[in-house]
Design an enzyme around this catalytic site. Structure first.
Site, PDB file in Angstrom:
ATOM      1  N   SER A  65       0.849  -1.189   0.000  1.00  0.00           N
ATOM      2  CA  SER A  65       0.000   0.000   0.000  1.00  0.00           C
ATOM      3  C   SER A  65       0.886   1.241   0.000  1.00  0.00           C
ATOM      4  O   SER A  65       2.042   1.188   0.409  1.00  0.00           O
ATOM      5  CB  SER A  65      -0.871  -0.017   1.260  1.00  0.00           C
ATOM      6  OG  SER A  65      -1.411   1.248   1.500  1.00  0.00           O
ATOM      7  N   TYR A  77      -1.319  -0.949  10.559  1.00  0.00           N
ATOM      8  CA  TYR A  77      -1.525  -1.243   9.136  1.00  0.00           C
ATOM      9  C   TYR A  77      -0.317  -0.755   8.326  1.00  0.00           C
ATOM     10  O   TYR A  77       0.243  -1.509   7.513  1.00  0.00           O
ATOM     11  CB  TYR A  77      -2.821  -0.587   8.648  1.00  0.00           C
ATOM     12  CG  TYR A  77      -3.085  -0.776   7.176  1.00  0.00           C
ATOM     13  CD1 TYR A  77      -3.120  -2.050   6.614  1.00  0.00           C
ATOM     14  CD2 TYR A  77      -3.290   0.315   6.325  1.00  0.00           C
ATOM     15  CE1 TYR A  77      -3.360  -2.236   5.254  1.00  0.00           C
ATOM     16  CE2 TYR A  77      -3.539   0.138   4.967  1.00  0.00           C
ATOM     17  CZ  TYR A  77      -3.566  -1.141   4.439  1.00  0.00           C
ATOM     18  OH  TYR A  77      -3.791  -1.315   3.101  1.00  0.00           O
TER      19      TYR A  77
END
Ligand SMILES: NC(=O)c1ccc[n+]([C@@H]2O[C@H](COP(=O)([O-])OP(=O)(O)OC[C@H]3O[C@@H](n4cnc5c(N)ncnc54)[C@H](OP(=O)(O)O)[C@@H]3O)[C@@H](O)[C@H]2O)c1
Length: 346
Positions: free
Chosen positions: A217, A230
């Site tokens: 990401s 995350y």
């Protein structure tokens, strides 16, 4: 009329000499910078316009097609989190290429629906379901499943470690200290534990040449606040991809490992309209397969994400940090508002 003194001749000679040295240094420096940016622009254009995918390397023709099988190829691709979003899109794109597909997920009903859609669209492939909740992540359950696959002698040449995300806990944007221990563990299990343990178990039985794609990401490169676990786990995915790719190459294995740096993508976990900075899951999956064979360990597969990342990464740190704090605070407040609306509508 006075003749110029020997001193002034000396000064102007060395002044001119200094100026010409400075000009040479600046020209060399300018040339280096221009060459660096020309190289960057050329490699960007090469990757996104001229590079041809080598995905077909991983596709082996069926030797003697079994009477019960309609598959033209004997190669299988295993995709984790394939019941929705980007995972489901990878399943469709790989089936389009001719791979037989193992769909992993936790919901047999959702997986069966994806399987039916795949079979209707690509009748020449075979499919299998791998139903296993990745949280809590169980190494024995993974090992047992892989042992069964080995017994069946499937020729698995592609693994897409897609499972993961930040919105697997709600609210997504929270200070670290507001996350329950179980939520931290869930983020670790889904983003780090499951892909690592599955790859560890599966690699020894995979067919070479082998392709491993790991979903990363933007937050692994541009981490923001209130997303600490995350962001950290996605940074692990990218560092791990590179390390694993180098390790396997150093050991003489024909395994391509590519970390995919993903920006905004429309999916079940990230709904929203497709637009200038958000692509569909299918576009992302197609763009990723198009980059296979490009020789990079990490790549932003969709060209607009790549441009955004390249520009943002060139911002001064102070400006980048300030804008990340502002943007993420906005997202956190927006999420709070949405959750309150949802609560009222219940
Ligand atoms: N979408 C984005 O904007 C974006 C941006 C950056 C990175 N990424 C990365 O891309 C990957 C896919 O994201 P996505 O947006 O496509 O996600 P998604 O739409 O939320 O889909 C997640 C998939 O994982 C499955 N899953 C969730 N929890 C599971 C569990 N405990 N056990 C087994 N399966 C489980 C889901 O199954 P169910 O259908 O049963 O829920 C679903 O198939 C993730 O690694 C994410 O970090 C996405």
């Amino acid at each position: 009329m006075t003749s110029p003194s020997p001193n002034s001749n000396f000064n102007s000679y060395f002044g001119a000499h200094r100026t010409s040295t400075l000009t040479t240094v600046l020209t060399a420096f300018g040339t280096l910078i221009a060459t660096y940016y020309a190289y960057k622009i050329f490699s960007f254009l090469y990757l996104f316009i001229f590079h041809r995918s080598t995905i077909s390397r991983y596709l082996q023709p069926a030797i003697t097609p079994a009477a019960s099988s309609t598959s033209k190829h004997r190669s299988w691709a295993l995709i984790t989190g394939a019941s929705d979003g980007i995972g489901r899109a990878f399943a469709h794109e790989l089936a389009f290429e001719g791979f037989n597909i193992i769909l992993h997920g936790r919901s047999p009903t959702k997986l069966a629906a994806v399987e039916t859609a795949l079979k209707a669209q690509y009748p020449h492939i075979s499919t299998r379901l791998f139903v296993l909740d990745a949280y809590p992540c169980s190494a024995p359950a993974i090992d047992e499943y892989v042992r069964d696959l080995a017994k069946d002698g499937l020729c698995i040449s592609v693994l897409v470690n897609n499972i993961g995300g930040g919105s697997l806990v709600s609210p997504t944007f929270r200070p670290l200290t507001h996350l329950a221990v179980a939520e931290v563990q869930k983020l670790f299990d889904l983003n780090v534990g499951f892909p690592t343990l599955l790859t560890r178990a599966l690699l020894p039985i995979m067919q070479e040449p082998t392709l491993v794609l790991n979903l990363g990401s933007f937050v692994s490169h541009i981490p923001g606040p209130w997303l600490t676990v995350y962001a950290g786990s996605k940074a692990f995915n990218m560092s791990w991809s590179r390390s694993l790719g180098l390790e396997l190459r150093a050991e003489g294995k024909d395994v391509e490992v590519m970390g995919l740096v993903v920006g905004e993508v429309q999916s079940a976990g990230h709904p929203g309209p497709v637009g200038p900075v958000m692509c569909s899951s299918r576009t992302l999956a197609r763009s990723a397969l198009d980059k296979v064979g490009c020789g990079r360990h990490t790549v932003a597969p969709w060209w607009r994400h790549a441009v955004i990342l390249a520009l943002v990464m060139r911002l001064p740190d102070a400006l980048l940090n300030w804008s990340m704090m502002r943007t993420t605070r906005g997202l956190m407040e927006e999420e709070k508002r949405m959750l309150e609306v949802d609560k009222r509508n219940l």
